[in-house]
Design an enzyme around this catalytic site. Structure first.
Site: not given
Length: 888
Positions: A8, A95, A97, A99, A320, A322, A367
């Site tokens: 990403e 990632d 997850d 999204e 990371y 976020r 994360h």
DNA sequence: CAGTGAGCGAGCTTCCGCTTGACTT
């Protein structure tokens, strides 16, 4: 041939590259690559006319979404396609997850790879973790993708169905959404509580007692066997003591009388209690807790915190930023523990590695927690950072280290002291072993509670000890309304309800401020009249959607969709088209919502109605058959408005402006008026011949009630002429401006301005002093003068210095007016003059440019506020939306 | 900067979550 890996973020791409075989190529998708059309401009021409195109979801055809590649992603998609052409294998490593899974799926849809394609997931960037991920690839999880798509569609349906309703009923450009409307409602509800709040007052006594020359204080808690009333005994709705409370309420007289009686009696320790307590360190940072602490301790906004964290992440200093996880990797725990034993010693180390578990609702934990990067943490003072960046890194470093430190051990001591029929209490706190306190103490939202964390020493006491009362004071207290939300407390509240995601907390606040649902006053977020109107409408008509639990329920359903227990289509059908569905409800209720009552707000403390109008809020007061209307000042909010203010506005409207008196020289009347920008004075009346009579705003800190005729005359006499410049003969004046008092040379020509200094007064400053100020160089704009990170030497062409500065997008090289970013992978330390020259040459303006463009340093007063309408380019950002700006 | 708040109206505004980008006569 090679393998293409897509992640990403570009920073992540750079980091994992070194753990992958040589022939692997890593590219970044920059987040989502496809989305529903944002506005009419995004809709493909062949679909333009269709009634569902703006919604972007064909609700009649199985809720089929219309996906487009947004403008700012087209270039990336093109690059990814060309990278794919050279590859013989594709690994989707976004990632793990909801999204992230969706991004992988969209990439598949767009790139249509003809080569073997696998989904790769990892949670840690180490050689072993990446190796393991390569060996355990899987396929894209369609059910998880479906859950994301359901979330996306639902949010679109809510936002794009309710917002238009608000345009029709309240005002254009307003917005509603699953997340923002709940956040606004939190602010509104708190403000309502504050408005309904009635303060109560109570008294108690504070004694300064002494034993062997070590004084300490104690507070009255009981009198004649009855507890003395404190704040929590009051009913916030009435300001009275709540029913069924068996307490004594002291007032000024009774407290004073009691004081006079008790000062004469004997004081004795009647009871002693001491109990041990241990405290555990807080878990390492998530996005939300980092934003909260940075707001509490550094007074940074959520947005600023994220900008700085992004920078630290890009420099490779932190992981990371976020994330909703408090998990620390093995590597991190080892590094933190190494730091602790080296810096504080073995004693301060937690006996066992401490691992935390995430407790917030709906966390997805793709994360790690936010922590210093790598397997050996860089010490804050070795980072080369300065200012806020250093502060934020330091915060992260300390919090991470502290999480692996030993518990703190305290002893809490409570002593009860008897004085006749009164009992006082003294509390002490002794830190027996500081443990993690050495490194980090979490901030508090309550300043009183923060004080409490400090050590309070009591002298050694024994039961029955006689004490000397040195001082005894009666003290008054008033109960306080619940505090307004700050950015920190709002983010905390949203996160604990599972509303919003780490990547959005900062933008939620920006949206609320942008739409003018709230204003920032100090650190507090104050809801506006618009917020009251919108929240009222939504609560009355769509109570479920603005319920705090709505998101939690949605998340549960999405989880069930991702496991296959629930079918997504019936869920959306029910939600939108069902009897109680959103579209059905909007259609049913549309007629019944009367715009003029939707725009009207009734406040408990105000006897007039406030209406949200096209030009801001105004009050309407009944007055026979013709109601009187008057504008409110621009920064008026439900919480800041009082009845006296309104009465004054209305009276001015009815009787004409207040006349302060007549001008002593001209005899013209001077009026006191109140406009959108606050109170101002005016000389003479506005007539057709003279539509703009001389006006002047009141200086900061002076209220309308305090204005005298004298002050008005002085204000209207501005600008004040100081004399002529001894050398140039040009006029010098002093005046009051938007940024405060200033002096100016040649006001009708060159206009050279300087602000007055702290000790100078606009009305007494002399020509000599003005010349002194004007002789000084202009103060640099912005808070701090920028210091170069490094000097590279002078340019061979013009001998001007070439320096490296820190900018919002990383360090850059500067020469005169030309800026250039450092080449990728080159650090500040590695930069040289030789490397810089070609970069600058490439960026230098061609031809004649450069001589004229001196505006950057000169006077470019920002037009309105800090919010500039930026170029039309970035259509994505909510903050760049063109605004109705009423100034100029 | 400074007294308004309805009316006729083309076309537009708006959501949440991922992620960085960098304008010119």
């Amino acid at each position: 041939m090679s393998t293409l890996v897509i992640v990403e973020s570009p920073t992540k791409a750079r980091t994992i590259r070194k753990y992958l075989p040589k022939d692997y190529r890593v590219e970044a998708s920059m987040g989502h690559v496809r989305d529903l059309p944002r506005s009419a401009a995004d809709i493909p021409t062949d679909l333009k006319g269709l009634d569902w195109a703006t919604l972007g979801v064909n609700v009649e055809e199985g809720f089929e979404p219309l996906y487009i590649v947004p403008k700012d992603k087209q270039k990336i998609v093109k690059e990814l396609k060309s990278a794919l052409a050279d590859a013989d294998e594709l690994l989707l490593a976004t990632d793990e997850d909801r999204e992230g899974e969706s991004i992988s799926w969209h990439l598949l849809q767009l790139l249509k790879p003809k080569i073997p394609t696998k989904r790769m997931v990892f949670h840690e960037i180490t050689a072993e973790a990446i190796q393991a991920a390569l060996e355990n690839c899987r396929q894209v999880d369609q059910k998880l993708v479906r859950a994301q798509e359901t979330r996306r569609i639902l949010d679109r349906l809510v936002g794009y169905t309710l917002s238009p309703l608000l345009w029709r009923k309240i005002a254009p450009h307003l917005s509603a959404g699953r997340v923002q409307s709940v956040a606004v409602r939190l602010l509104v509800n708190r403000e309502r509580e504050r408005l309904a709040f009635h303060s109560g007052s109570y008294w108690d006594l504070k004694a300064t007692l002494d034993k062997n020359k070590s004084p300490f204080t104690a507070t009255l808690i009981e009198l004649g066997g009855q507890r003395v009333a404190t704040g929590s005994d009051f009913d916030p709705a009435t300001g009275q003591i709540q029913a069924n409370r068996n307490v004594v309420l002291l007032n000024a007289t009774t407290a004073q009388a009691l004081r006079d009686r008790l000062i004469q009696t004997d004081w004795r320790v009647s009871q002693l209690e001491s109990r041990p307590q241990t405290r555990k360190p807080a878990p390492p940072f998530t996005t939300s807790t980092l934003q909260q602490e940075a707001n509490r301790k550094l007074h940074l906004s959520a947005k600023d915190t994220m900008r700085i964290a992004q920078k630290l992440y890009e420099e490779g200093l932190i992981t990371y930023m976020r994330t909703d996880s408090v998990h620390l990797s093995e590597q991190a725990i080892t590094a933190a523990r190494a730091c602790v034993s080296r810096m504080y010693g073995q004693n301060f180390l937690a006996p066992k590695p401490r691992q935390f578990t995430t407790k917030s609702k709906g966390a997805q934990e793709a994360h790690e927690a936010i922590r210093p990067a790598g397997s050996a943490f860089v010490l804050p003072n070795a980072t080369g950072l300065s200012g806020r960046e250093l502060d934020v890194y330091d915060l992260i470093w300390k919090r991470t280290i502290a999480s692996q430190m030993a518990e703190a051990r305290l002893t809490l001591i409570t002593a009860q002291i008897q004085a006749d029929n009164a009992i006082f209490r003294a509390s002490g706190k002794q830190i027996d072993f500081p443990g993690f306190f050495r490194a980090y103490v979490e901030g508090s939202d309550d300043p009183d509670a923060a004080l409490e964390s400090q050590e309070v020493i009591l002298p050694t006491l024994t039961q029955g000890d006689a004490l000397v009362c040195q001082k005894l004071d009666a003290q008054a207290h008033e109960t306080q309304p619940p505090a307004r939300f700050t950015e920190a407390t709002l983010v905390k509240a949203l996160e604990s309800e599972g509303i919003g995601r780490p990547s959005t907390y900062a933008t939620i606040i920006s949206t609320i401020l942008d739409r003018e649902y709230a204003i920032r006053r100090g650190n507090a977020l104050e809801p506006t009249f618009t917020a009251f109107a919108v929240t009222g409408l939504l609560e009355q008509n769509f109570p479920d959607l603005v319920d705090l639990r709505f998101t939690a329920r949605m998340e549960q359903t999405l989880d069930d969709i991702s496991t296959g227990e629930v079918n997504w289509l019936p869920y959306l059908e029910e939600f939108y088209l069902g009897d109680k569905g959103l579209e059905t409800q909007v259609k049913e209720r549309e007629q019944g919502i009367d715009p003029s009552s939707a725009r009207a707000i009734h406040l408990p403390n105000v006897k007039a109605e406030v209406v949200v109008g096209r030009y801001g809020p105004f009050v309407v007061m009944e007055n026979g058959d013709a109601p009187v209307k008057a504008s409110l000042p621009q920064d008026a909010t439900p919480g800041s408005l009082n009845h006296e203010q309104i009465e004054q506005l209305i009276r001015q409207k009815l009787e004409g402006p207040d006349k302060l008196g007549l001008h002593p020289e001209t005899g013209e009347p001077i009026f006191l008026l109140s406009g959108r920008f606050g109170p101002y004075v005016q000389l003479g009346e506005a007539t057709t011949e003279n539509p703009k009579p001389k006006r002047a705003s009141l200086p900061k800190g002076v209220t309308a009630e305090e204005v005298t005729l004298d002050l008005a005359v002085t204000l209207l006499s501005l600008p004040r002429t100081l004399g002529l410049h001894p050398e140039t003969g040009k006029l010098i004046q002093a005046n009051q401006g938007r940024f405060g008092p200033y002096v100016v040379v040649d006001p009708d020509g060159e206009k050279e301005y300087r602000s007055l200094k702290a000790g100078d007064d606009l009305f007494t400053i002399t020509l000599e002093r003005a010349l002194e100020i004007l002789a000084e160089p202009k103060a640099t704009r912005g808070r701090t003068k920028k210091e170069a990170l490094k000097n590279l030497g002078n340019h061979p062409g013009d001998d001007a210095p070439i320096q490296i500065f820190n900018g919002p997008y990383g360090p850059y090289v500067n020469h005169g007016k030309v800026n250039a970013s450092l080449p990728e992978g080159v650090t500040v330390e590695e930069m040289t003059l030789e490397l810089a020259l070609p970069l600058l040459a490439a960026k230098a303006p061609k031809g004649k440019a450069g001589t004229k463009n001196t505006t950057a340093n000169k006077s470019t007063p920002k037009k309105t506020t800090t919010r500039k309408t930026t170029p039309k380019k970035s259509t994505q950002s909510t903050s760049t939306r063109a605004k109705k700006t009423t100034s100029g």
